[in-house]
Design a protein around this motif. Structure first.
Motif, PDB file in Angstrom:
ATOM      1  N   HIS A  53     -17.376  66.580  79.151  1.00  0.00           N
ATOM      2  CA  HIS A  53     -16.709  65.550  79.739  1.00  0.00           C
ATOM      3  C   HIS A  53     -15.268  65.033  79.004  1.00  0.00           C
ATOM      4  N   ARG A  54     -14.752  64.950  78.982  1.00  0.00           N
ATOM      5  CA  ARG A  54     -13.434  64.180  78.489  1.00  0.00           C
ATOM      6  C   ARG A  54     -14.609  62.387  78.469  1.00  0.00           C
ATOM      7  N   PHE A  55     -14.300  61.817  79.648  1.00  0.00           N
ATOM      8  CA  PHE A  55     -15.099  60.339  80.505  1.00  0.00           C
ATOM      9  C   PHE A  55     -16.491  60.474  79.859  1.00  0.00           C
ATOM     10  N   TRP A  56     -17.431  61.301  81.059  1.00  0.00           N
ATOM     11  CA  TRP A  56     -18.491  61.535  81.780  1.00  0.00           C
ATOM     12  C   TRP A  56     -19.401  61.121  79.922  1.00  0.00           C
ATOM     13  N   SER A  57     -18.842  61.987  79.134  1.00  0.00           N
ATOM     14  CA  SER A  57     -19.255  62.160  77.772  1.00  0.00           C
ATOM     15  C   SER A  57     -19.510  61.326  77.084  1.00  0.00           C
ATOM     16  N   LYS A  58     -19.452  59.752  76.966  1.00  0.00           N
ATOM     17  CA  LYS A  58     -19.514  58.932  76.436  1.00  0.00           C
ATOM     18  C   LYS A  58     -21.158  58.753  77.502  1.00  0.00           C
ATOM     19  N   PHE A  59     -21.547  58.726  77.902  1.00  0.00           N
ATOM     20  CA  PHE A  59     -22.713  58.036  78.493  1.00  0.00           C
ATOM     21  C   PHE A  59     -24.246  59.295  77.961  1.00  0.00           C
ATOM     22  N   VAL A  60     -23.188  60.733  78.296  1.00  0.00           N
ATOM     23  CA  VAL A  60     -23.855  61.254  77.728  1.00  0.00           C
ATOM     24  C   VAL A  60     -24.406  61.892  76.426  1.00  0.00           C
ATOM     25  N   SER A  61     -25.606  62.163  76.040  1.00  0.00           N
ATOM     26  CA  SER A  61     -25.459  62.515  74.467  1.00  0.00           C
ATOM     27  C   SER A  61     -26.573  63.911  74.478  1.00  0.00           C
ATOM     28  N   GLN A  62     -25.671  64.708  73.718  1.00  0.00           N
ATOM     29  CA  GLN A  62     -26.739  65.851  72.597  1.00  0.00           C
ATOM     30  C   GLN A  62     -28.301  66.152  72.690  1.00  0.00           C
ATOM     31  N   ASP A  63     -28.924  64.356  72.653  1.00  0.00           N
ATOM     32  CA  ASP A  63     -30.301  64.150  72.529  1.00  0.00           C
ATOM     33  C   ASP A  63     -30.181  64.387  74.066  1.00  0.00           C
ATOM     34  N   ASP A  64     -29.418  63.962  74.635  1.00  0.00           N
ATOM     35  CA  ASP A  64     -30.047  64.133  76.600  1.00  0.00           C
ATOM     36  C   ASP A  64     -30.374  65.563  77.591  1.00  0.00           C
ATOM     37  N   ASP A  65     -30.356  66.766  76.361  1.00  0.00           N
ATOM     38  CA  ASP A  65     -31.253  67.465  77.440  1.00  0.00           C
ATOM     39  C   ASP A  65     -31.364  67.837  77.198  1.00  0.00           C
ATOM     40  N   GLY A  66     -32.839  68.111  77.949  1.00  0.00           N
ATOM     41  CA  GLY A  66     -33.571  69.080  77.972  1.00  0.00           C
ATOM     42  C   GLY A  66     -34.432  70.320  77.500  1.00  0.00           C
ATOM     43  N   ILE A  67     -33.284  71.636  77.701  1.00  0.00           N
ATOM     44  CA  ILE A  67     -33.159  72.401  77.478  1.00  0.00           C
ATOM     45  C   ILE A  67     -32.206  73.102  76.191  1.00  0.00           C
ATOM     46  N   GLU A  68     -32.828  73.876  75.605  1.00  0.00           N
ATOM     47  CA  GLU A  68     -32.403  74.502  74.470  1.00  0.00           C
ATOM     48  C   GLU A  68     -31.254  74.995  75.135  1.00  0.00           C
ATOM     49  N   MET A  69     -29.529  75.456  74.687  1.00  0.00           N
ATOM     50  CA  MET A  69     -29.381  76.134  75.113  1.00  0.00           C
ATOM     51  C   MET A  69     -28.880  77.424  73.857  1.00  0.00           C
TER      52      MET A  69
END
Length: 515
Positions: A490-506
């Motif tokens: 998301h263009r706004f929320w991406s500022k808070f959520v980084s690639q490393d914050d996802d616990g499950i690999e897609m």
């Protein structure tokens, strides 16, 4: 169209179909909404019955029927009367916080069972009330029950449903709320002529939906997510195979295990909610229920008879008008069940917001022209009353296929497992707090703002529609354990959520694209 996201490439989508076991379980669980809906519908009807007012609130009865100098807008202005209505929501707020721990440790269905038992006890107290304190205690027990059910049922539905049908199955919770409201309105209309027996039957009738959820919870399977969370992996795998109707559940089961492992590393989910990476979910868990109450819908639903009575409808006519709006509420919710997984959440949010905004402004104009600020309309022409009810019905329909069901669906599907129970409690607590506030101050606001009350709520509908347009991504057709990606792209929320914050690999075939 803002920054929605869709998942493209379905070769690695979780296999499974909508099985009868899932459908039946979701039907039974969604009945938890009946107790909430029944209470919303019953409260306003009972407080407009003269026999109830004479017994418990004689000053309101005199103000309504005997004091000719009382402004029509102010005839129900009583702090004790509003405390009777709103005490339930304060109790629900408190119990929803306790329900978070209970739901996580003992499972979703056991929380529903506790909620049903508490609601039954509250209905019993109210049906046999001899004094105001018994009414208040009964209302608080009802609130404790609602807190448990509203915390656990949306989670249960989101976790049981295949991701392709999650929206439609979750909306069944809102559907059961609307059915509860309609049934309560019909019973109020039928029981009103019976005097003391009438209001006792209306209040005691809440024991029926309570029994439905109590008995039903004994036969419900718990969700695989909840079983894994409590360490019962083999039962969770067997349950997942049964509810998905296929043997190949390894990928979904693995993702559930990974999500559970990540959640176990969290010592304090409440403290964890405040982490920067959960800022989008925390914001939605607060703002969506906040906005849901500031649509003004509960003013219409649990004060409908009072509201219609205040704007010139006679007692029976006001109760019948509430039945009509309740019926519209049920029919319009079906639109959401059919369309939420087809058109998406954002489209329904935006269309419903615009529809509610227009109707509130029109109703404000009609009431303002006829009543002015002195609240004395004289004879209200039939055609005028019909027009007011018509636009209120159009407003109710807009809510019923947008902010009504989606206010429960979206928060319940966006939380990762490690904060899911705590975050859902925040959603319920916020909802109940602002329901309490609106219920407590509504009749006073009506007395002072008069027709401007509708303009007040219209302003918030405008703000919430803009909020959805700019800040809420599309969550349609995205597996619940993979929801982090909608924030990361998301263009706004991406500022808070980084690639490393996802616990499950897609998997590479599940690509998230901007639309």
């Amino acid at each position: 169209m803002g920054a929605g996201v869709v998942v493209t490439g379905t070769s690695n989508a979780y296999p499974g179909k909508l099985t009868w076991s899932v459908f039946n379980a979701c039907i039974v669980a969604s009945m938890g909404g009946l107790i909430f809906g029944y209470d919303i519908g019953i409260s306003g009807g009972v407080t407009s019955m003269d026999s109830f007012l004479v017994r418990f609130f004689p000053s309101v009865y005199r103000q309504k029927n005997l004091d000719t100098s009382t402004n029509e807008y102010c005839q129900y202005d009583s702090e004790i009367l509003t405390l009777f209505t709103s005490s339930l929501y304060l109790a629900a707020l408190l119990s929803s916080l306790v329900a978070s721990t209970m739901t996580r440790k003992f499972g979703r269905k056991n929380s529903m069972l506790i909620g049903g038992v508490l609601f039954f006890a509250g209905a019993l107290f109210n049906a046999f009330a001899q004094a105001i304190w018994m009414l208040i205690v009964g209302r608080m027990l009802l609130g404790f029950g609602i807190g448990f059910c509203n915390q656990s049922v949306p989670l249960y539905l989101s976790e049981m449903a295949p991701y392709k049908y999650r929206g439609s199955l979750n909306v069944m919770f809102q559907m059961s709320i609307t059915i509860g409201i309609l049934v309560a309105n019909v019973l109020n209309y039928l029981f009103a002529p019976l005097g003391d027996l009438g209001w006792r039957l209306s209040l005691g009738g809440a024991m029926v939906p309570a029994l439905i959820i109590v008995v039903g919870s004994f036969f419900l399977p718990d969700t695989p997510n909840s079983m894994i969370e409590r360490g019962d992996h083999e039962a969770a795998r067997a349950s997942l195979k049964k509810i998905r109707g296929v043997e190949e559940v390894d990928e979904e089961f693995r993702d559930m295990i990974m999500a559970s492992d990540a959640s176990k590393k969290v010592q304090n989910p409440w403290k964890n909610l405040l982490q920067r990476k959960y800022r989008p979910q925390l914001t939605m868990s607060i703002m969506i229920p906040f906005f849901q109450q500031l649509t003004g819908i509960n003013v219409i639903m649990f004060y409908a008879p009072v509201l219609f009575n205040s704007i010139g409808f006679k007692s029976n006519a006001s109760l019948m008008s509430a039945v009509i709006t309740g019926f519209v509420n049920v029919l319009a919710t079906i639109v959401s069940i059919v369309g939420v997984d087809k058109w998406g959440r954002r489209a329904l949010f935006l269309e419903g917001g615009i529809q509610m905004l227009i109707c509130q402004l029109i109703v404000a104009a009609f009431i303002g022209v006829k009543f002015g600020t002195d609240g004395n309309p004289g004879m209200l022409p039939i055609w005028y009353a019909i027009v007011v009810v018509l636009f209120i019905c159009i407003y109710v329909s807009g809510f019923a296929w947008s902010w009504g069901p989606l206010g429960w669906l979206v928060p319940s599907e966006i939380f990762p497992l490690e904060i899911r129970s705590a975050a859902q409690s925040v959603t319920v607590a916020t909802n109940m707090f602002f329901t309490f506030v609106v219920a407590q101050i509504f009749v006073t606001m009506l007395c002072h703002l008069k027709f401007g009350l509708f303009i007040f709520f219209a302003f918030f509908v405008l703000v919430m529609t803009m909020f959805v347009y700019f800040l809420l991504p599309e969550t349609k057709a995205i597996p619940i354990e993979e929801m982090t990606r909608v924030w990361r792209t998301h263009r706004f929320w991406s500022k808070f959520v980084s690639q490393d914050d996802d616990g499950i690999e897609m998997p590479t075939s599940k690509r998230v694209d901007r639309v």
